[in-house]
Design a protein around this motif. Structure first.
Motif, PDB file in Angstrom:
ATOM      1  N   GLU A 149       0.836  -1.199   0.000  1.00  0.00           N
ATOM      2  CA  GLU A 149       0.000   0.000   0.000  1.00  0.00           C
ATOM      3  C   GLU A 149       0.874   1.255   0.000  1.00  0.00           C
ATOM      4  O   GLU A 149       0.625   2.203  -0.755  1.00  0.00           O
ATOM      5  N   VAL A 150       1.913   1.244   0.844  1.00  0.00           N
ATOM      6  CA  VAL A 150       2.847   2.366   0.873  1.00  0.00           C
ATOM      7  C   VAL A 150       3.510   2.523  -0.497  1.00  0.00           C
ATOM      8  O   VAL A 150       3.666   3.641  -1.009  1.00  0.00           O
ATOM      9  N   GLY A 151       3.909   1.394  -1.092  1.00  0.00           N
ATOM     10  CA  GLY A 151       4.531   1.431  -2.413  1.00  0.00           C
ATOM     11  C   GLY A 151       3.624   2.021  -3.466  1.00  0.00           C
ATOM     12  O   GLY A 151       4.061   2.803  -4.326  1.00  0.00           O
ATOM     13  N   ASN A 152       2.344   1.669  -3.433  1.00  0.00           N
ATOM     14  CA  ASN A 152       1.409   2.197  -4.416  1.00  0.00           C
ATOM     15  C   ASN A 152       1.163   3.687  -4.231  1.00  0.00           C
ATOM     16  O   ASN A 152       0.964   4.417  -5.204  1.00  0.00           O
ATOM     17  N   ILE A 153       1.186   4.152  -2.965  1.00  0.00           N
ATOM     18  CA  ILE A 153       1.091   5.596  -2.725  1.00  0.00           C
ATOM     19  C   ILE A 153       2.297   6.296  -3.337  1.00  0.00           C
ATOM     20  O   ILE A 153       2.173   7.315  -4.032  1.00  0.00           O
ATOM     21  N   GLY A 154       3.494   5.738  -3.089  1.00  0.00           N
ATOM     22  CA  GLY A 154       4.709   6.299  -3.676  1.00  0.00           C
ATOM     23  C   GLY A 154       4.674   6.266  -5.191  1.00  0.00           C
ATOM     24  O   GLY A 154       5.080   7.230  -5.858  1.00  0.00           O
ATOM     25  N   ALA A 155       4.174   5.155  -5.755  1.00  0.00           N
ATOM     26  CA  ALA A 155       4.095   5.026  -7.214  1.00  0.00           C
ATOM     27  C   ALA A 155       3.135   6.068  -7.789  1.00  0.00           C
ATOM     28  O   ALA A 155       3.398   6.658  -8.847  1.00  0.00           O
ATOM     29  N   GLY A 156       2.026   6.307  -7.092  1.00  0.00           N
ATOM     30  CA  GLY A 156       1.081   7.313  -7.553  1.00  0.00           C
ATOM     31  C   GLY A 156       1.694   8.699  -7.553  1.00  0.00           C
ATOM     32  O   GLY A 156       1.522   9.471  -8.506  1.00  0.00           O
ATOM     33  N   ASN A 157       2.434   9.017  -6.487  1.00  0.00           N
ATOM     34  CA  ASN A 157       3.108  10.320  -6.418  1.00  0.00           C
ATOM     35  C   ASN A 157       4.168  10.455  -7.507  1.00  0.00           C
ATOM     36  O   ASN A 157       4.331  11.516  -8.116  1.00  0.00           O
ATOM     37  N   ALA A 158       4.913   9.361  -7.745  1.00  0.00           N
ATOM     38  CA  ALA A 158       5.950   9.391  -8.779  1.00  0.00           C
ATOM     39  C   ALA A 158       5.325   9.550 -10.166  1.00  0.00           C
ATOM     40  O   ALA A 158       5.858  10.283 -11.013  1.00  0.00           O
ATOM     41  N   ALA A 159       4.211   8.861 -10.417  1.00  0.00           N
ATOM     42  CA  ALA A 159       3.535   8.964 -11.710  1.00  0.00           C
ATOM     43  C   ALA A 159       3.072  10.391 -11.956  1.00  0.00           C
ATOM     44  O   ALA A 159       3.187  10.919 -13.077  1.00  0.00           O
ATOM     45  N   THR A 160       2.551  11.044 -10.917  1.00  0.00           N
ATOM     46  CA  THR A 160       2.117  12.442 -11.045  1.00  0.00           C
ATOM     47  C   THR A 160       3.303  13.344 -11.377  1.00  0.00           C
ATOM     48  O   THR A 160       3.213  14.221 -12.254  1.00  0.00           O
ATOM     49  N   ALA A 161       4.428  13.118 -10.681  1.00  0.00           N
ATOM     50  CA  ALA A 161       5.617  13.934 -10.924  1.00  0.00           C
ATOM     51  C   ALA A 161       6.162  13.718 -12.332  1.00  0.00           C
ATOM     52  O   ALA A 161       6.526  14.677 -13.021  1.00  0.00           O
ATOM     53  N   LEU A 162       6.227  12.452 -12.771  1.00  0.00           N
ATOM     54  CA  LEU A 162       6.728  12.153 -14.113  1.00  0.00           C
ATOM     55  C   LEU A 162       5.789  12.717 -15.182  1.00  0.00           C
ATOM     56  O   LEU A 162       6.246  13.232 -16.206  1.00  0.00           O
ATOM     57  N   SER A 163       4.480  12.602 -14.954  1.00  0.00           N
ATOM     58  CA  SER A 163       3.508  13.115 -15.918  1.00  0.00           C
ATOM     59  C   SER A 163       3.677  14.621 -16.092  1.00  0.00           C
ATOM     60  O   SER A 163       3.632  15.142 -17.212  1.00  0.00           O
ATOM     61  N   SER A 164       3.883  15.324 -14.978  1.00  0.00           N
ATOM     62  CA  SER A 164       4.073  16.769 -15.029  1.00  0.00           C
ATOM     63  C   SER A 164       5.373  17.128 -15.734  1.00  0.00           C
ATOM     64  O   SER A 164       5.425  18.048 -16.555  1.00  0.00           O
ATOM     65  N   LEU A 165       6.431  16.364 -15.439  1.00  0.00           N
ATOM     66  CA  LEU A 165       7.740  16.638 -16.024  1.00  0.00           C
ATOM     67  C   LEU A 165       7.747  16.400 -17.528  1.00  0.00           C
ATOM     68  O   LEU A 165       8.340  17.178 -18.288  1.00  0.00           O
ATOM     69  N   LEU A 166       7.082  15.332 -17.965  1.00  0.00           N
ATOM     70  CA  LEU A 166       7.156  14.909 -19.357  1.00  0.00           C
ATOM     71  C   LEU A 166       5.992  15.402 -20.209  1.00  0.00           C
ATOM     72  O   LEU A 166       6.029  15.297 -21.436  1.00  0.00           O
ATOM     73  N   GLY A 167       4.943  15.930 -19.570  1.00  0.00           N
ATOM     74  CA  GLY A 167       3.790  16.411 -20.321  1.00  0.00           C
ATOM     75  C   GLY A 167       2.989  15.306 -20.953  1.00  0.00           C
ATOM     76  O   GLY A 167       2.342  15.506 -21.993  1.00  0.00           O
ATOM     77  N   LYS A 168       3.014  14.133 -20.360  1.00  0.00           N
ATOM     78  CA  LYS A 168       2.216  13.007 -20.851  1.00  0.00           C
ATOM     79  C   LYS A 168       1.789  12.166 -19.665  1.00  0.00           C
ATOM     80  O   LYS A 168       2.417  12.203 -18.612  1.00  0.00           O
ATOM     81  N   LYS A 169       0.691  11.429 -19.831  1.00  0.00           N
ATOM     82  CA  LYS A 169       0.145  10.655 -18.727  1.00  0.00           C
ATOM     83  C   LYS A 169       0.968   9.385 -18.503  1.00  0.00           C
ATOM     84  O   LYS A 169       1.065   8.521 -19.375  1.00  0.00           O
ATOM     85  N   ILE A 170       1.581   9.289 -17.309  1.00  0.00           N
ATOM     86  CA  ILE A 170       2.361   8.114 -16.925  1.00  0.00           C
ATOM     87  C   ILE A 170       1.623   7.388 -15.805  1.00  0.00           C
ATOM     88  O   ILE A 170       1.130   8.014 -14.865  1.00  0.00           O
TER      89      ILE A 170
END
Length: 207
Positions: free
Chosen positions: A17-38
């Motif tokens: 569960e902790v990992g999935n929270i971290g993965a969700g936060n990372a996906a948001t950060a990557l999506s913002s950085l790259l301008g595409k949905k990750i």
């Protein structure tokens, strides 16, 4: 030391569960950085001994791409984000649209892998820190391409005399528009001996 036999599926589910929270936060950060949905997910999490850890990446002589960093704060340790050369090439091509071939000679690919590893590790450690109320911060990441034994010993040497286990967090990364081309990587979390006890005490595991 925490008795590993006292670990239950519940404790692994909490870590997932902790990992999935971290993965969700990372996906948001990557999506913002790259301008595409990750999108990212944690399909599984397990605790293994060091012999299994080496075999998990295909054996000690298997060439891997690793983002290594130390964990600083109240629960120091080591963390690796590990990909096969093929997966790292695919990840670079998916995320930044440039070839990830011959990654050891491709400065742009190395930089991309380093930044991805930095975002992922920071997001995961932040989630784990919030959940356990333990301060954990990543150092600057270092990308290495070498045989698994040479890379992993960098982290194992510091704790192998006192601890026998590592936490493996599987990670799936995909661009939303290319969901059939997901990339699978692995986080290896190796807390120092005292840190391992502290983390699992915070999760309610008795000695």
């Amino acid at each position: 030391m925490v008795n590993m036999e006292n670990l239950s599926q519940h404790h692994l589910d909490v870590l997932k569960e902790v990992g999935n929270i971290g993965a969700g936060n990372a996906a948001t950060a990557l999506s913002s950085l790259l301008g595409k949905k990750i999108e990212m997910s944690i399909p599984s999490i397990k605790i293994v001994d060091f012999n299994e850890l080496m075999e998990f990446v295909g054996g000690p002589e298997q060439v891997i791409v690793s983002v290594f960093l130390r964990i600083q704060g109240d629960a120091p340790g080591s963390m690796f984000f590990v990909l096969s050369p093929e997966e790292s090439s695919s990840l670079v091509e998916q995320l930044i649209g440039t070839s990830g071939d011959n990654i050891e000679e491709n400065d742009l690919a190395i930089s991309a892998i380093s930044e991805i590893g930095n975002i992922l590790s920071g997001s995961y450690l932040s989630a784990l820190s919030d959940f356990t109320s333990i301060n954990m911060q990543p150092t600057v990441p270092n990308v290495t391409i070498d045989m698994a034994a040479a890379i992993l010993m960098q982290g194992l040497l510091e704790i192998s005399q006192e601890s026998d286990y590592a936490i493996i967090i599987d990670t799936m990364i995909e661009e939303e528009e290319q969901s059939n081309e997901s990339v699978k990587g692995h986080f290896f979390l190796l807390p120092d001996p005292d840190s391992f006890d502290e983390i699992f005490r915070a999760l309610g595991v008795e000695e």
